[in-house]
Design an enzyme around this catalytic site. Structure first.
Site, PDB file in Angstrom:
ATOM      1  N   SER A  74      61.705  23.039  37.157  1.00 38.93           N
ATOM      2  CA  SER A  74      62.236  22.616  35.840  1.00 38.93           C
ATOM      3  C   SER A  74      62.860  23.798  35.116  1.00 38.93           C
ATOM      4  O   SER A  74      62.316  24.298  34.137  1.00 38.93           O
ATOM      5  CB  SER A  74      61.138  21.963  34.992  1.00 38.93           C
ATOM      6  OG  SER A  74      59.952  22.726  34.964  1.00 38.93           O
ATOM      7  N   ASP A  84      94.368  24.147   7.527  1.00 35.16           N
ATOM      8  CA  ASP A  84      95.226  24.687   8.588  1.00 35.16           C
ATOM      9  C   ASP A  84      94.338  24.914   9.804  1.00 35.16           C
ATOM     10  O   ASP A  84      93.427  25.738   9.782  1.00 35.16           O
ATOM     11  CB  ASP A  84      95.866  26.000   8.139  1.00 35.16           C
ATOM     12  CG  ASP A  84      96.728  26.623   9.230  1.00 35.16           C
ATOM     13  OD1 ASP A  84      97.289  25.867  10.038  1.00 35.16           O
ATOM     14  OD2 ASP A  84      96.821  27.863   9.269  1.00 35.16           O
ATOM     15  N   LEU A 127      59.486  29.899  38.890  1.00 34.22           N
ATOM     16  CA  LEU A 127      60.386  30.036  40.035  1.00 34.22           C
ATOM     17  C   LEU A 127      59.750  29.492  41.306  1.00 34.22           C
ATOM     18  O   LEU A 127      58.513  29.423  41.426  1.00 34.22           O
ATOM     19  CB  LEU A 127      60.760  31.507  40.234  1.00 34.22           C
ATOM     20  CG  LEU A 127      61.662  32.145  39.172  1.00 34.22           C
ATOM     21  CD1 LEU A 127      61.694  33.655  39.347  1.00 34.22           C
ATOM     22  CD2 LEU A 127      63.069  31.567  39.253  1.00 34.22           C
ATOM     23  N   PRO A 145      93.492  25.398  14.143  1.00 35.14           N
ATOM     24  CA  PRO A 145      94.022  26.163  15.272  1.00 35.14           C
ATOM     25  C   PRO A 145      94.798  25.299  16.250  1.00 35.14           C
ATOM     26  O   PRO A 145      94.544  24.101  16.404  1.00 35.14           O
ATOM     27  CB  PRO A 145      92.758  26.719  15.944  1.00 35.14           C
ATOM     28  CG  PRO A 145      91.670  26.573  14.938  1.00 35.14           C
ATOM     29  CD  PRO A 145      92.031  25.383  14.115  1.00 35.14           C
ATOM     30  N   SER A 191      52.458  25.065  42.783  1.00 35.52           N
ATOM     31  CA  SER A 191      51.775  23.990  43.505  1.00 35.52           C
ATOM     32  C   SER A 191      50.392  24.427  43.966  1.00 35.52           C
ATOM     33  O   SER A 191      49.433  23.630  43.935  1.00 35.52           O
ATOM     34  CB  SER A 191      52.623  23.544  44.701  1.00 35.52           C
ATOM     35  OG  SER A 191      53.835  22.956  44.264  1.00 35.52           O
ATOM     36  N   SER A 251     100.825  27.318   9.997  1.00 34.59           N
ATOM     37  CA  SER A 251     100.539  28.235   8.891  1.00 34.59           C
ATOM     38  C   SER A 251     101.800  28.547   8.093  1.00 34.59           C
ATOM     39  O   SER A 251     101.758  28.683   6.861  1.00 34.59           O
ATOM     40  CB  SER A 251      99.925  29.528   9.433  1.00 34.59           C
ATOM     41  OG  SER A 251      98.708  29.265  10.111  1.00 34.59           O
TER      42      SER A 251
END
Length: 623
Positions: free
Chosen positions: A529, A98, A456, A100, A462, A26
């Site tokens: 999933s 400019d 969950l 970082p 199932s 800078s």
């Protein structure tokens, strides 16, 4: 009238400054602006005030503050965002980025480099080459910048020592040999005091090269994109009324004129350009960088994202290719995960199918790895859900660059540069089958579907899926059940439970489910999933309207209390790692097709709810 003997103006030079933090990027830009008398009196007064408040140069003006506009940057004394500045000298106009220096802002630096012609890489003469010097140099090379200035700054703090300058320059030259730069110009400078910035310094009599501004004013970096093959990515289909249909966009490379033959790269459909329309009306021709609308002779299918080109020099069209990737997300790259790829004006789902290697930016060594973390660079194979038109990035920076977007957060996850298409198995083509998937489904008197039960562990996926399949079977429906536990005993027995393995687990199941729907089956999939992106991938694999996401919703406290397999108890005790809901997150569906509240209703009632939805949506006939 006397003849004007001044040289023709050189094109605008787009450059960036980069390097490690606090190397003076800078300050250098601020000094350039000051010495070109491009700072107004009120700006200079404000700069003097700010220098006393925020400056790091004692009583002197801190030129870095002219560029570091963000309050956070001034307080920390660093650059965070990319700041652009524009200035001109009698010889040339400049656009300066400019960028970082901190490692965590490498992605910002890559953004600034993406459109630059030349890079000024700063090095602190006291510190020499640092990791960020190597990282930025490699990224600069990847992004196609072929001209570099090695600005060895703060030469005043080493007493303008020639040997220090020569040693740093020699080390960089050795490192940069494989990076393919066409020119490297080492220059000793003091950005704070202006030595060798816009005038030769008397304090470096041993340096025989040009000062920085002289070099920037005269370097030839332009590669005439008008001479490259014609590429026109369509950004907008312009149809103001029934009698006109045009295709608007910016010419990426090459030239076009009325009467030219034209082809849609992805489909191969041919036509002819009838008009080239600019902002000022019809034009005889247009070239790279110009925004125009093209009208063509034939009514052929062209949409946003398509690439128009001349028939005799077409881009490659493929759905698999290899690319360098700069990872820009806090979340690591997961091969197999579905991202959105934006290339030109086209956006399509894509996945990294293989990380071939990571790059050690210090040595340029190729390292094995399964993932990329923030700011890492790797070489990957990618696959898209549809063929795309592209050129290797080395040939065309406009049509060879892309970004990957996280499908859940919409953040930019990576920037990529295509190296080449993958022409593997070019002798393998899709076989035209006599019996279609529609014919198989008609024979079964049902519509194929993927019923994806997610939730969950212990939520009841199932159990409910089994009851749904039993009811479907009793009605004569043809089904297949894919259960998460069962596939890990066969198809996916080689996979663990890390995030990478979970992604691959779901990808494989999605491919199997798609094949089963081709057979006309209703496929029930019961999988935790946990990631939205993977569920989106499976949805993309399925035919339109054939995928139903069924969220079996149960609070964490409920499933922990149930704990039918004792897994939560073991996970909470630290005996099982990467367990969803304990030490790995579950991303709940945001727009599930069916939501089943398993803590409030019985499994039989929830199974009947699913059957009712299948009847209502026409997958099975009502009894």
């Amino acid at each position: 009238m006397a003849e004007d003997l001044r040289p023709a103006a050189l094109p605008t030079l787009r450059l960036l400054t980069c390097g490690s933090v606090d190397d003076g990027k800078s300050t250098l830009i601020g000094r350039l602006l000051f010495e070109q008398q491009l700072i107004f009196d009120d700006q200079l007064s404000a700069l003097k005030r700010d220098s006393k408040k925020h400056g790091t140069t004692g009583e002197d003006i801190d030129f870095a503050l002219l560029v570091d506009g963000l309050e956070a940057e001034r307080e920390q004394g660093i650059t965070i965002d990319v700041a652009y500045r524009y200035f001109a000298t009698p010889a040339r106009s400049f656009v300066v980025a400019d960028t970082p220096g901190h490692e965590q802002y490498t992605r910002n630096m890559a953004t600034g480099a993406s459109n630059a012609d030349l890079a000024v890489i700063l090095v602190d003469a006291r510190k020499g080459l640092l990791t960020q010097t190597f990282r930025h140099s490699y990224i600069v090379s990847l992004l196609g910048i072929r001209h570099v200035v090695l600005a060895i700054n703060k030469i005043d703090l080493v007493d303008f020592d020639e040997s220090t300058f020569r040693a740093i320059a020699a080390s960089f030259m050795e490192f940069a040999k494989p990076l393919g730069f066409r020119s490297i110009a080492p220059i000793p400078i003091s950005a704070r005091f202006g030595d060798n910035v816009s005038a030769r310094s008397e304090r470096t009599p041993w340096f025989e090269g040009p000062h920085l501004l002289h070099h920037l004013e005269r370097i030839q970096v332009d590669e005439d994109r008008r001479l490259a093959p014609f590429r026109f990515p369509v950004q907008w289909v312009n149809r103001p009324h029934l009698d006109f249909r045009g295709f608007a966009g910016t010419i990426a490379s090459g030239q076009v004129k009325a009467g030219d033959d034209i082809v849609v790269a992805s489909s191969g459909r041919l036509s002819k350009v009838t008009r080239v329309i600019s902002a000022d009306g019809d034009a005889e021709e247009a070239g790279a960088g110009e925004a125009v609308t093209l009208a063509i002779a034939d009514e052929i299918d062209i949409a946003r994202g398509d690439v128009l080109t001349h028939p005799d020099n077409r881009p490659e069209v493929a759905d698999q290719f290899a690319a360098h990737v700069i990872w820009m997300s806090e979340e690591p790259l997961l091969p197999g995960r579905s991202y959105l790829m934006k290339i030109g004006a086209k956006t399509t789902p894509a996945a990294v199918t293989e990380l071939r290697h990571r790059i050690d930016v210090n040595t340029l060594d190729k390292l094995a790895g399964k993932t990329l973390s923030l700011n890492e660079v790797g070489f990957c194979n990618l696959a898209t859900t549809m063929p795309i038109a592209f050129d290797p990035y080395a040939d065309n920076r406009e049509t060879g660059a892309f970004i990957l977007i996280d499908r859940s957060t919409n953040e930019t996850a990576a920037a990529g540069m295509i190296a080449h298409g993958l022409r593997r198995a070019t002798n393998v083509h899709r076989q035209d089958l006599s019996v279609s998937r529609e014919a198989r489904a008609r024979l079964k008197h049902q519509r194929p579907a993927v019923l994806w039960f997610t939730g969950l562990s212990g939520a009841g996926k199932s159990v409910i899926a089994n009851l749904v399949e039993a009811q479907l079977h009793a009605r004569g429906a043809h089904t297949l059940m894919l259960d998460g536990d069962n596939v890990r005993h066969g198809l996916n027995k080689d996979l663990g439970f890390t995030a990478v393995d979970r992604v691959e687990n779901i990808r494989r199941v999605g491919e199997v489910a798609r094949l089963m729907t081709d057979a006309g089956l209703i496929v029930l999939c019961s999988f935790i999933s946990p990631f939205r992106a993977e569920r989106a991938l499976v949805r993309d694999l399925a035919a339109p309207s054939e995928f139903l996401e069924i969220f079996v919703d149960a609070p964490l406290a409920t499933v922990i209390a149930r704990d039918p397999k004792g897994l939560y108890k073991r996970a909470l005790a630290g005996e099982i790692k990467n367990f969803t809901g304990v030490d790995q997150p579950y991303e709940s569906p945001e727009n599930a097709d069916i939501v089943l509240k398993s803590a409030l209703e019985t499994p039989d009632a929830l199974a009947s709810q699913v059957i009712g939805e299948l009847e209502a949506r026409g997958f099975i006939t009502r009894l």
